[in-house]
Design an enzyme around this catalytic site. Structure first.
Site, PDB file in Angstrom:
ATOM      1  N   GLY A 218     -68.397  -8.138 -37.995  1.00  7.36           N
ATOM      2  CA  GLY A 218     -68.972  -8.994 -39.013  1.00  7.36           C
ATOM      3  C   GLY A 218     -68.068  -9.169 -40.210  1.00  7.36           C
ATOM      4  O   GLY A 218     -67.959 -10.268 -40.766  1.00  7.36           O
ATOM      5  N   GLU A 237     -75.437  -9.823 -40.680  1.00  8.70           N
ATOM      6  CA  GLU A 237     -76.144  -8.541 -40.653  1.00  8.70           C
ATOM      7  C   GLU A 237     -75.245  -7.575 -39.915  1.00  8.70           C
ATOM      8  O   GLU A 237     -74.957  -7.762 -38.725  1.00  8.70           O
ATOM      9  CB  GLU A 237     -77.497  -8.673 -39.950  1.00  8.70           C
ATOM     10  CG  GLU A 237     -78.270  -7.363 -39.896  1.00  8.70           C
ATOM     11  CD  GLU A 237     -79.382  -7.379 -38.859  1.00  8.70           C
ATOM     12  OE1 GLU A 237     -79.522  -6.368 -38.142  1.00  8.70           O
ATOM     13  OE2 GLU A 237     -80.092  -8.392 -38.764  1.00  8.70           O
ATOM     14  N   CYS A 274     -81.451  -2.346 -35.041  1.00  9.71           N
ATOM     15  CA  CYS A 274     -80.749  -2.306 -36.318  1.00  9.71           C
ATOM     16  C   CYS A 274     -81.561  -1.600 -37.391  1.00  9.71           C
ATOM     17  O   CYS A 274     -81.015  -1.187 -38.419  1.00  9.71           O
ATOM     18  CB  CYS A 274     -80.402  -3.717 -36.779  1.00  9.71           C
ATOM     19  SG  CYS A 274     -81.809  -4.839 -36.851  1.00  9.71           S
TER      20      CYS A 274
END
Length: 490
Positions: A218, A237, A274
């Site tokens: 990310g 995220e 997550c």
């Protein structure tokens, strides 16, 4: 996966990617020009098509992800629910945040106020990078796609290699249903391969990116998006430890409840959520620690794919080898494929001495129990964490934990009282985001109806004749959109 599917999921060529990008730009403009109600009708058609294909899609997902049928059917239901929920948001119209300030010659500022009308418009084509752990809800037709389409944008979906066949078929159904509903050609496409994803993200026709995955992946994409000649927003995220803090009173009065809830939440989906509670902070020597030490752990479960398995065992070995960590409870073969669950143990003092190492996210069925000797350490430990998606407090209602909660509200996007963070409800008030490294955009959410805000930008029109204004900004309000006039909603 059939031979046709294998061929279809090969890396997208530069030539084909250019065709998709060229089609996405005019499709995005045409889609943004459609009324919100029209877009809602199309999203309903997509949801119905995906529901109708459940008996085909779920077995395909099972074969690629090792996830159970019940879990996947529930996830597909969530996926189509959120498509319909965004349809409700479109029909309601509040998301456009229409504000009208008519001209006022006597405006108290000291100079006349011009006629100003502000609302939110679609950004343009966006690239979404699918997640591995939710093959429906955070993938092809998942929340990023649903919210971006609802906002009026074309979507290029970069498929996750962990369920490429499912991505291909889901993408086919989504594209076919969009076409059947009369949406513009080129509004949605699935692309494959890392190079295609990064090339699309850097293309000047793309106006935003969305991502769910690891911190290294990310962050690399975030850096690409923000280092373009024309930087664009990137909603990533990335990672979260989701710490849980338990007071002495809660540990004594709710011992079994907390222990059982923690074990269930930490190993749900083999610990591949997550929002998995990766750290449990408890009083030293409490009955809770003893209860966890003797607990029956969940059975081994196969992880999503080989890459996840390799990453999990690597991090577990790093944690287990740390001199400040010992094993509290563990299955017979924690490094096997599938791995048995592991509970590790350390102290608050040791965590404060080396937070980077001891707070590392272990994506899989492992969690760390941290024992504190004095409740004043709860705030110290909380302060030591980086940004989180969630943080949880277990305490009695008459215990004063305001200082702790204040810290956690700075650290996390969602703070829970006496509940477990796994299970992220798709609602109007949901916040699934948090300070870095939980996400790259702390002011936004990727779950819930507020997720649409990521794919919109405010535009003000000053001094325009009524006929030249967007319909939602006109005095007669033909779209029947909520309008705030002079600060009051009508």
């Amino acid at each position: 996966m059939t031979m046709d599917q294998m061929s279809a999921t090969e890396a997208t060529t530069p030539e084909h990617l250019e065709t998709l990008l060229a089609a996405a730009e005019p499709a995005s403009r045409a889609w943004a020009a459609a009324t919100p109600v029209r877009r809602a009708e199309v999203l309903d058609v997509v949801a119905q098509a995906l529901d109708g294909a459940a008996d085909e899609l779920v077995p395909l997902a099972m074969s690629e992800t090792h996830l159970a049928e019940g879990r996947l059917r529930g996830e597909l239901k969530r996926t189509t629910f959120q498509l319909r929920l965004f349809g409700d948001v479109l029909r309601d119209g509040h998301y456009l945040d229409v504000r009208i300030d008519p001209a006022d010659a006597d405006w108290p500022m000291g100079v006349p106020r011009p006629d100003l009308r502000r609302w939110k418009e679609a950004l343009g084509p966006v690239v979404v990078f699918a997640a591995s752990n939710f093959p429906f809800a955070f993938s092809v037709a998942g929340g990023d796609t649903a919210s971006a389409l609802a906002a009026g944008n074309a979507v290029l979906l970069k498929a996750h290699p962990g369920h490429a066949g499912l991505s291909h078929r889901t993408g086919q159904i989504l594209t076919e249903s969009l076409r059947a509903a009369g949406a513009p050609d080129g509004l949605f496409a699935v692309i494959y391969g890392r190079e295609a994803g990064t090339t699309a993200l850097k293309d000047s026709r793309v106006k935003a990116g969305g991502f769910t995955g690891s911190i290294p992946g990310g962050r690399a994409l975030f850096d690409l998006a923000t280092s373009r000649p024309d930087p664009i927003p990137f909603y990533g995220e990335l990672g979260s430890n989701n710490p849980v803090f338990v007071t002495a009173g809660a540990a004594a009065s709710r011992t079994n409840e907390i222990a059982e809830g923690f074990l269930s939440s930490a190993t749900m989906g083999a610990g591949q959520f997550c929002t998995k509670p990766g750290t449990l902070v408890v009083p030293a020597g409490s009955g809770l620690v003893d209860r966890l030490r003797g607990a029956a752990l969940a059975e081994p479960a196969t992880l999503l794919n080989e890459r996840i398995q390799e990453g999990y065992t690597y991090v577990l070995e790093q944690l287990s080898g740390h001199p400040a960590i010992d094993v509290l409870a563990q299955g017979d073969d924690p490094l096997a494929d599938p791995p048995s669950p592991t509970l590790l143990r350390t102290t608050a003092e040791d965590m404060l001495a080396d937070p980077d190492a001891l707070q590392r996210e272990c994506f899989g069925p492992t969690a760390l129990v941290v024992e504190y000797s004095d409740e004043s350490q709860l705030v110290e430990v909380a302060e030591s964490f980086e940004g989180q998606l969630t943080a949880t407090v277990f305490a009695a209602e008459d215990e004063d934990v305001r200082d702790l909660v204040t810290v956690l509200a700075r650290k996390a996007g969602r703070v829970l009282w006496g509940q477990w963070p796994t299970g992220v409800s798709v609602t109007y008030a949901q916040q699934h985001g948090g300070p870095y490294p939980a996400t790259t955009a702390v002011g936004f959410t990727s779950v819930g109806t507020a997720a649409i805000e990521r794919w919109l930008r405010p535009v003000a029109y000053q001094g325009f004749p009524q006929a030249q204004l967007p319909e939602a900004l006109r005095d007669e309000n033909p779209l029947d959109i909520p309008q705030t006039v002079n600060g009051r909603t009508r």
